[in-house]
Every structure is written in structure tokens, then in C-alpha cells.
Design a protein around this motif. Structure first.
Motif, PDB file in Angstrom:
ATOM      1  N   UNK B 110     -10.851  -2.559 -17.310  1.00 47.57           N
ATOM      2  CA  UNK B 110     -10.820  -3.549 -16.217  1.00 47.57           C
ATOM      3  C   UNK B 110      -9.532  -4.382 -16.284  1.00 47.57           C
ATOM      4  N   UNK B 111      -9.089  -4.691 -17.491  1.00 53.23           N
ATOM      5  CA  UNK B 111      -7.795  -5.373 -17.652  1.00 53.23           C
ATOM      6  C   UNK B 111      -6.655  -4.499 -17.118  1.00 53.23           C
ATOM      7  N   UNK B 112      -6.763  -3.208 -17.349  1.00 54.23           N
ATOM      8  CA  UNK B 112      -5.728  -2.268 -16.867  1.00 54.23           C
ATOM      9  C   UNK B 112      -5.678  -2.266 -15.342  1.00 54.23           C
ATOM     10  N   UNK B 113      -6.828  -2.394 -14.692  1.00 52.93           N
ATOM     11  CA  UNK B 113      -6.855  -2.463 -13.229  1.00 52.93           C
ATOM     12  C   UNK B 113      -6.132  -3.727 -12.763  1.00 52.93           C
ATOM     13  N   UNK B 114      -6.345  -4.810 -13.491  1.00 53.17           N
ATOM     14  CA  UNK B 114      -5.649  -6.052 -13.167  1.00 53.17           C
ATOM     15  C   UNK B 114      -4.140  -5.869 -13.213  1.00 53.17           C
ATOM     16  N   UNK B 115      -3.669  -5.124 -14.225  1.00 55.12           N
ATOM     17  CA  UNK B 115      -2.225  -4.857 -14.365  1.00 55.12           C
ATOM     18  C   UNK B 115      -1.734  -3.890 -13.286  1.00 55.12           C
ATOM     19  N   UNK B 116      -2.575  -2.878 -12.997  1.00 57.45           N
ATOM     20  CA  UNK B 116      -2.176  -1.854 -12.008  1.00 57.45           C
ATOM     21  C   UNK B 116      -2.007  -2.458 -10.619  1.00 57.45           C
ATOM     22  N   UNK B 117      -2.847  -3.429 -10.303  1.00 51.63           N
ATOM     23  CA  UNK B 117      -2.785  -4.076  -8.985  1.00 51.63           C
ATOM     24  C   UNK B 117      -1.432  -4.728  -8.734  1.00 51.63           C
ATOM     25  N   UNK B 118      -0.804  -5.179  -9.801  1.00 51.50           N
ATOM     26  CA  UNK B 118       0.509  -5.858  -9.672  1.00 51.50           C
ATOM     27  C   UNK B 118       1.643  -4.862  -9.415  1.00 51.50           C
ATOM     28  N   UNK B 119       1.336  -3.561  -9.573  1.00 54.96           N
ATOM     29  CA  UNK B 119       2.378  -2.532  -9.443  1.00 54.96           C
ATOM     30  C   UNK B 119       2.289  -1.766  -8.123  1.00 54.96           C
ATOM     31  N   UNK B 120       1.658  -2.364  -7.119  1.00 50.01           N
ATOM     32  CA  UNK B 120       1.538  -1.770  -5.787  1.00 50.01           C
ATOM     33  C   UNK B 120       0.981  -0.351  -5.838  1.00 50.01           C
ATOM     34  N   UNK B 121      -0.255  -0.210  -6.301  1.00 47.20           N
ATOM     35  CA  UNK B 121      -0.833   1.137  -6.425  1.00 47.20           C
ATOM     36  C   UNK B 121      -1.133   1.740  -5.065  1.00 47.20           C
ATOM     37  N   UNK B 122      -1.069   3.061  -4.982  1.00 42.40           N
ATOM     38  CA  UNK B 122      -1.436   3.772  -3.761  1.00 42.40           C
ATOM     39  C   UNK B 122      -2.943   3.997  -3.755  1.00 42.40           C
ATOM     40  N   UNK B 123      -3.435   4.450  -2.590  1.00 43.54           N
ATOM     41  CA  UNK B 123      -4.867   4.743  -2.461  1.00 43.54           C
ATOM     42  C   UNK B 123      -5.275   5.812  -3.473  1.00 43.54           C
ATOM     43  N   UNK B 124      -4.406   6.790  -3.619  1.00 47.55           N
ATOM     44  CA  UNK B 124      -4.618   7.895  -4.542  1.00 47.55           C
ATOM     45  C   UNK B 124      -4.796   7.396  -5.980  1.00 47.55           C
ATOM     46  N   UNK B 125      -3.962   6.437  -6.386  1.00 49.03           N
ATOM     47  CA  UNK B 125      -4.052   5.887  -7.747  1.00 49.03           C
ATOM     48  C   UNK B 125      -5.352   5.143  -7.947  1.00 49.03           C
ATOM     49  N   UNK B 126      -5.744   4.377  -6.944  1.00 52.04           N
ATOM     50  CA  UNK B 126      -6.991   3.597  -7.040  1.00 52.04           C
ATOM     51  C   UNK B 126      -8.192   4.529  -7.158  1.00 52.04           C
ATOM     52  N   UNK B 127      -8.155   5.591  -6.364  1.00 46.35           N
ATOM     53  CA  UNK B 127      -9.273   6.549  -6.409  1.00 46.35           C
ATOM     54  C   UNK B 127      -9.331   7.251  -7.763  1.00 46.35           C
TER      55      UNK B 127
END
Lengths: 109, 150
Positions: B110-127
Motif C-alpha cells: 500500500x505504501x508502494x501505491x502511494x509512491x506510484x501515484x506520484x509518478x503519473x501511473x497509466x491505467x495499465x500500471x494501476x491495473x
């Protein structure tokens, strides 16, 4: 170098089998299903990274999430193996009780 | 009525049998892992639902601003709190180290998701990330249900 699914799946399954031993048939389906999902997603991350669709940092974070998922599955396997071992031990102890009661001639235990 | 007197040897034999009977009786229920907890089962299912909703929202609208951004942060923190509450419950039990470790992995992811959000993830990455969470949460649930020992 592009990976293929078997390069990931085979060592993962072999490592799990070696630890789980004779309890493997009871949890094989779950293990294979989850490891396939993990393996496929790791391949996708690698492919997207090589194609420049994922940055180094993005790929690393996604890979970390999958590393955690792999460990979570292995912990589930460890726990399920313990439960099966516990059941085997309790069954054996139950059998001892039957032997003792039979030897004594009445239901002492 | 005839009184029953036992000789010393017979007394010793009877005491030994009773003693070992109690020892064996005490050993009859070995427990190697904590019991099933319905509350944990429900909490994990709820967290699964909340993470799925959050990730779908993130995939559909990767970038938000203003009040939407505040709302998103609030939802993120809410999930984080749910996971902490789950860890607290799991930690309160003996012989539950596997589940505690699983939840710590969930915290890290969940912490990694917090970090990933700051890196402009694509829909594909989120999925992709969502699939990783499904595997982790399924593993936690799978172990919990196995504890029913049916």
C-alpha cells in the motif's frame, strides 16, 4: 533479455514443492494458479519496461508489489502446511488414545 | 462389603496408568497455528473491496486536483487505517506469525501505491498493481479460511 513464463514458474514451483514435501498435492492447484498470475504479471512489467512504457521507478514499484504478493502466497502455503501437519499429529494422538483404551479394557481417556 | 486393599506394586501401577492417561489426554489437541477468526475474514474482505474501489477510481482518473485530490488522500489514509486495524487484531493472537507477516507485506504494498501515484501511473500500471493486491489479499484470506480446519 526477454523472459518466458517457464523461466519464472519452474523455479518458483520447485522451491515451493521442496519445502512443502508430501503435503504438496493438497495445495498444488492454489500454488500453480497464483504463481502463474505472478509470473505473467512480472513478464508484462519486464516487457513494458523494455518497450519504454514504464520508467525504472515505476517498474521497480510494481515489481515490489509482486514480490510482496509472492511472499504472501508462500506464507499462506506455510500456514496451510502447518494446519495439515497439525491435523496429522492430532489424528495420530487420537489413535494412541484408542490403543490405550483398548489395552486397559475401558474408556479411560 | 469386602474392602479392596491394593498392594504397593498394584498402587504404583494404577497411579502410573492414571498419570500417563492424563499426560496423553493433555497432549490430545496439538495446535500449531491460531484459530479461525470471523472478524479477520470480514475485515480482509472489506479491505479487498475498498482497495478495489480505490484502484478503479485511480485507473479511471489518474490525476486529480483540488477537493478531489483531498478526497483521494482521505480514502488512501482510510485504507491504511483499515490495514493497521487488521494488523492489530492479528498481532493479538498466539501462533499467528504467518498472517502478521502477510499483513506487513500488504502495508508495504500500500505504501508502494502511494509512491506510484506520484509518478503519473497509466491505467495499465494501476491495473497491474491491482492484480498484485488481489493475489496478496487472496493469500491472507486463503490462510484464514484454512484455519477453520474443516
Amino acid at each position: 533479455m526477454a523472459l518466458d513464463i517457464q523461466q519464472l514458474l519452474t523455479p518458483m514451483l520447485n522451491a515451493a514443492k521442496a519445502v512443502i514435501g508430501d503435503k504438496w498435492p493438497g495445495i498444488q492447484n492454489y500454488t500453480e494458479t497464483e504463481f502463474k498470475k505472478i509470473g505473467q504479471n512480472i513478464l508484462d512489467i519486464e516487457k513494458n519496461k523494455l518497450q519504454g512504457k514504464y520508467s525504472e521507478d515505476q517498474a521497480r514499484l510494481l515489481f515490489d508489489i509482486y514480490k510482496n504478493a509472492t511472499k504472501a502466497v508462500l506464507l499462506a502455503l506455510e500456514g496451510m502446511t502447518l494446519i495439515m501437519t497439525e491435523q496429522a499429529i492430532n489424528a495420530a494422538l487420537g489413535a494412541i488414545r484408542d490403543v490405550v483404551n483398548k489395552a486397559i479394557g475401558f474408556g479411560l481417556i | 462389603m469386602k474392602k479392596l486393599f491394593l498392594g504397593r506394586t498394584q498402587e504404583f501401577f494404577l497411579c502410573s496408568v492414571v498419570f500417563f492417561a492424563f499426560i496423553i489426554n493433555g497432549c490430545f489437541s496439538v495446535k500449531l497455528i491460531a484459530d479461525y477468526d470471523e472478524a479477520v475474514d470480514k475485515q480482509v474482505t472489506e479491505i479487498y473491496r475498498n482497495i478495489s474501489t480505490y484502484m478503479q477510481d485511480l485507473a479511471n482518473t489518474p490525476q486529480v486536483s483540488g477537493t478531489d485530490s483531498i478526497a483521494r488522500v482521505s480514502k488512501y489514509n482510510s485504507v491504511q487505517l483499515d490495514i493497521s486495524t487488521l494488523k492489530l487484531r492479528a498481532s493479538d493472537k498466539d501462533k499467528n506469525s504467518q498472517q502478521i507477516q502477510q499483513i506487513e507485506l500488504l502495508v508495504d504494498s500500500w505504501n508502494k501505491i502511494g509512491e506510484l501515484q506520484k509518478l503519473h501511473p497509466t491505467k495499465d500500471m494501476i491495473q497491474s498493481a491491482q492484480s498484485g493486491f488481489e493475489i496478496t489479499l487472496t493469500a491472507i484470506l486463503k490462510l484464514e479460511i484454512a484455519k477453520k480446519r474443516s
